[in-house]
Each structure stands twice: as structure tokens, then as C-alpha cells.
Design a protein around this motif. Structure first.
Motif, PDB file in Angstrom:
ATOM      1  N   UNK A 201       0.840  -1.204   0.000  1.00 42.22           N
ATOM      2  CA  UNK A 201       0.000   0.000   0.000  1.00 42.22           C
ATOM      3  C   UNK A 201       0.873   1.252   0.000  1.00 42.22           C
ATOM      4  N   UNK A 202       1.899   1.269   0.844  1.00 43.04           N
ATOM      5  CA  UNK A 202       2.786   2.435   0.906  1.00 43.04           C
ATOM      6  C   UNK A 202       3.485   2.644  -0.433  1.00 43.04           C
ATOM      7  N   UNK A 203       4.028   1.565  -0.993  1.00 46.75           N
ATOM      8  CA  UNK A 203       4.737   1.681  -2.267  1.00 46.75           C
ATOM      9  C   UNK A 203       3.813   2.124  -3.389  1.00 46.75           C
ATOM     10  N   UNK A 204       2.534   1.710  -3.321  1.00 45.39           N
ATOM     11  CA  UNK A 204       1.584   2.099  -4.350  1.00 45.39           C
ATOM     12  C   UNK A 204       1.145   3.544  -4.252  1.00 45.39           C
ATOM     13  N   UNK A 205       1.220   4.126  -3.055  1.00 45.35           N
ATOM     14  CA  UNK A 205       0.753   5.496  -2.852  1.00 45.35           C
ATOM     15  C   UNK A 205       1.877   6.526  -2.844  1.00 45.35           C
ATOM     16  N   UNK A 206       3.105   6.067  -2.727  1.00 47.05           N
ATOM     17  CA  UNK A 206       4.234   6.980  -2.615  1.00 47.05           C
ATOM     18  C   UNK A 206       5.335   6.543  -3.569  1.00 47.05           C
ATOM     19  N   UNK A 207       6.421   7.298  -3.534  1.00 44.35           N
ATOM     20  CA  UNK A 207       7.594   6.939  -4.337  1.00 44.35           C
ATOM     21  C   UNK A 207       8.573   6.070  -3.553  1.00 44.35           C
ATOM     22  N   UNK A 208       8.198   5.625  -2.370  1.00 43.13           N
ATOM     23  CA  UNK A 208       9.092   4.816  -1.553  1.00 43.13           C
ATOM     24  C   UNK A 208       9.264   3.420  -2.133  1.00 43.13           C
ATOM     25  N   UNK A 209      10.471   2.909  -2.055  1.00 48.98           N
ATOM     26  CA  UNK A 209      10.727   1.523  -2.444  1.00 48.98           C
ATOM     27  C   UNK A 209      10.166   0.585  -1.376  1.00 48.98           C
TER      28      UNK A 209
END
Length: 319
Positions: free
Chosen positions: A272-280
Motif C-alpha cells: 500500500x505504501x509503495x503504491x501510494x508513494x515513491x518509496x521503495x
């Protein structure tokens, strides 16, 4: 006119999910629906003379509906027009209110998180009936303590794929079902995958109050009324349910092994985090370690539950 669905013998199913079950009503995407529920089999009803009211429709259901493999009486299923496998439902929980003036709590020898704590009970001895003051929003415990009511539905789910056949309502899964997540109160939004045409949404297992874990087997089981806005999200491709509140995003994991349930919830949060942000994925993993909470949803539904909560502020500045 908004749908107002009451629990009658024609509008409930007891103890199972099944993708071939015909819907009792149909709504369009964006419709608001009010769903009323009952909780408890014949043995769960309070004795006469205790000042607790059993609704006539509850008794009619118990007399007319065949119990399934699970204990939950669910109102529905409701078809959502145009829903197809691969879509999702966005279920906004607008309001949850106490419907009955009583609830029950059950301990059963051999069950719960500590199955050997109570090795033997007289027939019916593991069940207590609890008065609910709906005006004050409190539950009266036998020793005099008043528990604040925080009502939510333990069961909210779509139907599993028809090829799965009839599944017990006890075990949560990729369709949702017996999630027992106390964060799903009024104001929360639950996202559910669609596995069969129409989605077939069902709601039940009302809880007036529950602690994380639901350790003795049940919460304060009771009838509730919920008001929901149901929206269809085409092509969402969800693998399982997730939720959001005003303050958090929430992912969930279910497995017979609690450690694996935690890993499932954590992987879902990283995705979810990777899908919403540019974080790896690695950066999202680090973020979870410093900002997310993993909590035990329940320990009693055969497949145990873990939910991961990430504050919304943790997603800011990561795009």
C-alpha cells in the motif's frame, strides 16, 4: 428510495458464505443502504423476565431458517449492479447504532485463546446476558462495571468465488467476512474485493464492544443497525480487504498461524505504501518499523487476524 433492509427469514443467511446464494436486494454504485441485524441462536436468547426484549423477527428467523456451519446470522446478500470479479466495493460506514437492549458473551471449554482455562461448565454456564442502555451507550457487566459501547459489525463481506462452494462464516478470508476488527466503526471505510457477479454483500455479527483479540471467544454480541454508502470500483484487483479511518490506513492478514497473519498484513501495508508513494519496498519496510502498529485483531476464528495501522501523516512527504 434508499434501501432499508430488515432481518427477516427471507433476507438472512445463517452461518455461511456462498457465491451461488441469490441476492435479496440490488443497489447501484453510490447508493446508501441501511442494514439491520440480529445476533444469536435460540440458546443465546435471554430468559424471559430479565427485562430484555427479543424482537419478533429474531424469533421468526430462529424458527424458519436452517443454521449453517457458523453461528452468524447475516442480513443479505445485496447485489451491486455491474460488479464483476476483479472489481472492489468501497463500503463507507456512515453510522452504526445499537438496536437491541441486550447482548451476550460466551465462553466455551476447549475454545478461545486459553482453551484450558475453563475446563468444564454446566450446560449454559458459559453464556452471560448483558443489559445494554442504548440511551447512555453503556453495557452492564455482572459485577457492576459499565463498559462504554463502541458498536461495529464483526462480519462484513462479499461472496467468495462460486467454485469455492459454501464456506463457514467463522473463518475470515480474501472476501472479508468475519473480520472482527473493532476499528470498523462509524466513519471507517472498508475496501472489499469482488469475487462473483454482483459482489453479494452481507453484514452481521453485531458487537456492542470488543477488545482486540476477542480472547474468550466472543465480544458483546448484539443486534445493530448500520448505514453504509457502497461504491463500485472497477478493475481494482484487490487481493484482500483493507480499510481506512480518518487517522489511519489499515491492512489485514488472516492465517491459522499468528506469525504468518502478521507477515501477510505487513506485506500488504508495504504494498500500500509503495503504491501510494515513491518509496521503495525497502523504504516502506523501514517506515512500518518506525511508524506502523501491528495489532491482534482476533485469536478465535480458526484463522487468526492481525491488522497493521499506519498513521496517514506517515504517507506525507513520501511522494
Amino acid at each position: 428510495m434508499p434501501l432499508d433492509l430488515f432481518p427477516t427469514p427471507e433476507c438472512v443467511h445463517w452461518g455461511f458464505f456462498d457465491g451461488t446464494l441469490p441476492p435479496v436486494a440490488e443497489i447501484a454504485s453510490g447508493d446508501v443502504v441501511t442494514i439491520h441485524t440480529v445476533s444469536g441462536g435460540t440458546e443465546d436468547l435471554p430468559p424471559d423476565g430479565r427485562g430484555m426484549t427479543v424482537r419478533p423477527e429474531h424469533r421468526r428467523i430462529l424458527a424458519a431458517v436452517e443454521p449453517g456451519p457458523g453461528p452468524h446470522i447475516m442480513t443479505g446478500p445485496i447485489a451491486v449492479r455491474g460488479a464483476e470479479p476483479g472489481d472492489a466495493l468501497r463500503v463507507e460506514i456512515l453510522e452504526v447504532s445499537l438496536r437491541d437492549d441486550w447482548g451476550f458473551n460466551l465462553i466455551r471449554p476447549g475454545a478461545g485463546a486459553l482453551p484450558d482455562l475453563v475446563p468444564d461448565l454446566a450446560p449454559g454456564g458459559g453464556r452471560i446476558h448483558l443489559p445494554i442502555d442504548r440511551a447512555r451507550g453503556v453495557i452492564q457487566m455482572p459485577w457492576g462495571l459499565e463498559i462504554p459501547a463502541r458498536p461495529f459489525f464483526g462480519v462484513i463481506g462479499t461472496a467468495p468465488p462460486p467454485a469455492d462452494g459454501q464456506l463457514t462464516s467463522i473463518v475470515p478470508g480474501a472476501f472479508g467476512g468475519n473480520i472482527d476488527n473493532k476499528e470498523l466503526t462509524a466513519g471507517a471505510v472498508l475496501h472489499l474485493p469482488v469475487w462473483t457477479a454482483g459482489a453479494l454483500l452481507s453484514v452481521g455479527d453485531g458487537h456492542a464492544a470488543q477488545g482486540d483479540g476477542e480472547v474468550c471467544l466472543t465480544a458483546v454480541e448484539t443486534g445493530l443497525t448500520g448505514r453504509f454508502r457502497v461504491e463500485l470500483v472497477k478493475g481494482a484487483g484487490l487481493a484482500g480487504p483493507w480499510a481506512e479511518t480518518a487517522d489511519h490506513v489499515i491492512t489485514m492478514g488472516f492465517d491459522p498461524d499468528l506469525d504468518e497473519a502478521a507477515r501477510i498484513a505487513l506485506r500488504a501495508m508495504i504494498a500500500l505504501i509503495s503504491g501510494r508513494t515513491a518509496l521503495s519496498a525497502e523504504e516502506a519496510y523501514r517506515l512500518c518499523s518506525v511508524a506502523a502498529d501491528l495489532r491482534v485483531t482476533q485469536l478465535v476464528n480458526r484463522h487468526k487476524g492481525i491488522h497493521a495501522l499506519l498513521p496517514r501523516w506517515a504517507l506525507h512527504g513520501a511522494s
